[in-house]
Design a protein around this motif. Structure first.
Motif, mmCIF file in Angstrom:
data_model
loop_
_atom_site.group_PDB
_atom_site.id
_atom_site.type_symbol
_atom_site.label_atom_id
_atom_site.label_comp_id
_atom_site.label_asym_id
_atom_site.label_seq_id
_atom_site.Cartn_x
_atom_site.Cartn_y
_atom_site.Cartn_z
ATOM 1 N N GLU A 330 40.031 35.508 120.086
ATOM 2 C CA GLU A 330 42.572 36.048 120.167
ATOM 3 C C GLU A 330 42.975 34.381 119.956
ATOM 4 O OE1 GLU A 330 43.783 36.098 125.099
ATOM 5 O OE2 GLU A 330 42.422 37.816 123.762
ATOM 6 N N VAL A 331 44.024 35.396 119.473
ATOM 7 C CA VAL A 331 45.289 34.162 118.925
ATOM 8 C C VAL A 331 45.908 34.384 119.986
ATOM 9 C CG1 VAL A 331 46.392 33.098 116.933
ATOM 10 C CG2 VAL A 331 43.905 34.204 116.847
ATOM 11 N N LYS A 332 46.654 33.776 120.111
ATOM 12 C CA LYS A 332 48.380 34.073 121.266
ATOM 13 C C LYS A 332 49.762 33.119 120.331
ATOM 14 C CE LYS A 332 50.206 33.399 125.560
ATOM 15 N NZ LYS A 332 50.346 32.224 126.976
ATOM 16 N N ILE A 333 50.452 34.347 120.578
ATOM 17 C CA ILE A 333 51.610 34.086 119.636
ATOM 18 C C ILE A 333 52.674 33.882 120.317
ATOM 19 C CG2 ILE A 333 52.637 34.532 117.471
ATOM 20 C CD1 ILE A 333 49.632 35.750 116.987
ATOM 21 N N VAL A 334 53.194 32.534 120.042
ATOM 22 C CA VAL A 334 54.318 33.238 120.804
ATOM 23 C C VAL A 334 56.296 33.213 120.224
ATOM 24 C CG1 VAL A 334 56.095 31.361 122.669
ATOM 25 C CG2 VAL A 334 53.933 31.705 123.182
ATOM 26 N N VAL A 335 57.067 34.329 121.186
ATOM 27 C CA VAL A 335 57.842 34.133 120.015
ATOM 28 C C VAL A 335 59.339 33.964 120.957
ATOM 29 C CG1 VAL A 335 59.602 36.134 118.757
ATOM 30 C CG2 VAL A 335 56.984 36.073 118.505
ATOM 31 N N ASP A 336 60.150 33.363 120.631
ATOM 32 C CA ASP A 336 61.932 32.715 121.262
ATOM 33 C C ASP A 336 62.490 34.505 121.681
ATOM 34 O OD1 ASP A 336 61.099 30.321 121.597
ATOM 35 O OD2 ASP A 336 62.265 29.788 120.395
ATOM 36 N N ASN A 337 62.789 34.737 122.824
ATOM 37 C CA ASN A 337 63.424 35.938 123.113
ATOM 38 C C ASN A 337 64.720 35.244 124.412
ATOM 39 O OD1 ASN A 337 63.611 38.617 123.389
ATOM 40 N ND2 ASN A 337 62.749 38.436 125.154
ATOM 41 N N ALA A 338 64.867 34.345 124.502
ATOM 42 C CA ALA A 338 66.469 33.759 124.445
ATOM 43 C C ALA A 338 68.019 35.153 124.736
ATOM 44 C CB ALA A 338 66.846 32.952 123.894
ATOM 45 N N ASP A 339 67.572 36.135 123.579
ATOM 46 C CA ASP A 339 69.238 36.739 124.075
ATOM 47 C C ASP A 339 67.962 38.240 125.106
ATOM 48 O OD1 ASP A 339 67.019 37.870 122.266
ATOM 49 O OD2 ASP A 339 68.404 38.473 120.390
ATOM 50 N N GLY A 340 66.932 38.026 125.032
ATOM 51 C CA GLY A 340 66.526 39.308 125.481
ATOM 52 C C GLY A 340 66.274 40.695 124.925
ATOM 53 N N THR A 341 66.104 40.851 123.540
ATOM 54 C CA THR A 341 66.161 41.992 123.544
ATOM 55 C C THR A 341 64.687 42.907 123.322
ATOM 56 O OG1 THR A 341 65.806 40.922 121.261
ATOM 57 C CG2 THR A 341 68.137 41.550 121.790
#
Length: 435
Positions: A330-341
């Protein structure tokens, strides 16, 4: 008719037949025709340019919030007020809902009265401690001291009288009865003196220590009572504060099970669910072939078609070195979502680099024809298609690396090659035409 005329007619007939049959023989032989000319094939071309290419492993997963909090109330009772609904953004420590507090406030009123009573007990006990060595005690000590001093003087006087009378008795000046009286008086004075010393020690030393211990014990008991009430008050005040249930994180309300005016307790489950979507994460399970190629902090492309066809950049957050029951990691990838889309539950694809080449000849995949175990392209040479066998490397399905058989800047047919044969005339046209 004469022989001459018949002969002439025969000659004419022969000539006629000769002309007739000669014409028929000539018309029976087919005339030679020139081979048909093949029309030029319209194609699009593009120069073979160098660039970068990479192959990828593709894994999919669902978008989840970076943080999620299930909010419950430690205070059971009636829901007095609800301040947020599903979909509302909330800040950390914002009051989500308010529980009823009437019983808590009544309990606090009682405890405040008890606290005042215990404070009065503490003040009284403190006074008792202070009076242990106060004026009254000092008066008793002084009186005992005076009594001791007087008893000591009387004893010393009686002792002197005894010594004097003893000499007189031995000299025969006083009688034995007088001597006995003197001895009895001295013993009585000695007893009185010892009694005075004991009394003084009791009043001056033992009684103050005992009284002080009693007074201090009383003060400690009163202080303990005060602390107990204060602890109950602190607990009640905390309960009062907890009745205003706050959000532990900044995020969005993704769940609410409450209705104003109804009873609620934590046993019923979460009252609110708050999701922090400022960042999102996707968990994917990768194969053992890839596990040693990834590490935390590494950048990867994440494609979420519900939002954009253009891949987003993600960062590998954690890599589990132990495989799960399916033999994957298992690998966890984080993505920025400042605009909440990006929304929780969206489908995402994570692209891991398998192999990468730089500064190599790269062609569109459809430009390379594969047939009979051969890979080849057609190159436009002055309007004539020339077949070129090539070797290929990385193949992404959209682009392909050419490792041999083709020179840089060659004019490669990228559209229409399926209709070509080596040596065909081509007509270059369309968006793929060379500059």
């Amino acid at each position: 008719m004469g022989k001459k005329s018949i002969k002439w007619m025969a000659v004419c007939v022969m000539l006629a037949l000769s002309v007739l049959f000669g014409g028929c023989a000539q018309s029976a032989e087919p005339a030679e025709e020139a081979p048909p000319v093949k029309e030029a094939v319209t194609v699009q071309v593009a120069p073979a340019k160098k660039g970068d290419i990479q192959s990828e492993y593709l894994y999919s997963g669902k978008v989840k919030p970076i943080g999620e909090a299930n909010v419950v109330s430690t205070v059971a009772g009636t829901v007095q007020q609800i301040n947020y609904q599903v979909g509302d953004p909330v800040e950390k420590d914002a009051v989500l809902f308010q529980m009823g507090t009437e019983d808590i406030e009544n309990n606090l009123t009682v405890l405040k009265a008890q606290l005042e009573a215990t404070k009065a007990q503490v003040r009284s006990a403190q006074t008792g401690v202070e009076l242990v060595n106060g004026a009254a005690m000092q008066t008793q000590i002084q009186s005992a001291k005076t009594g001791l001093e007087q008893a000591e003087i009387a004893y010393n006087d009686m002792k002197t009288t005894y010594e004097n009378n003893k000499q007189l008795y031995e000299a025969g000046i006083i009688s034995k009865s007088d001597m006995d009286k003197t001895e009895t008086g001295m013993k009585n004075a000695e007893i009185a003196y010892n009694t005075a010393k004991t009394s003084y020690d009791l009043v001056a030393n033992q009684m103050p220590e005992e009284n002080l211990r009693k007074a201090q014990d009383g003060l400690a008991a009163a202080q303990a009572s005060q602390k107990a009430v204060e602890a109950q008050m602190a607990s009640a005040e905390k309960t009062l504060r907890d009745a205003a249930v706050k959000s532990p994180i900044t995020g969005v309300v993704t769940g609410c099970t409450l209705t104003e005016g109804t009873l609620y307790s934590s046993a019923a489950g979460p009252a609110f669910v708050i999701s922090d979507t400022s960042k999102v994460h996707i968990n994917v399970s990768i194969s053992e072939q890839l596990i040693n190629r990834v590490k935390p902090g590494q950048k990867v492309d994440v494609k979420i078609t519900a939002v954009s066809e253009t891949p987003l950049q993600g960062t590998i957050d954690t890599v589990n070195p132990a495989s799960n029951q399916t033999g994957t990691y298992e690998v966890k990838i984080v993505v920025d979502n400042a605009d909440g889309t990006l929304k929780s539950g969206m489908f995402g694809e994570v692209h891991f680099t398998k192999e990468k080449k730089e500064n190599v000849i790269v062609l569109p995949r459809e430009a390379v024809v594969t047939s009979g175990g051969e890979n080849y392209v057609f190159v436009n040479e002055d309007g004539v298609a020339r077949k070129k066998l090539v070797t290929i490397g990385i193949d992404t399905g959209k682009e392909v690396e050419v490792t041999g058989g083709l020179e840089e800047n060659s004019s490669v047919v990228v559209k229409g090659q399926a209709f070509l044969a080596d040596g065909d005339t081509v007509n270059v046209s369309g968006s793929g035409k060379e500059a």
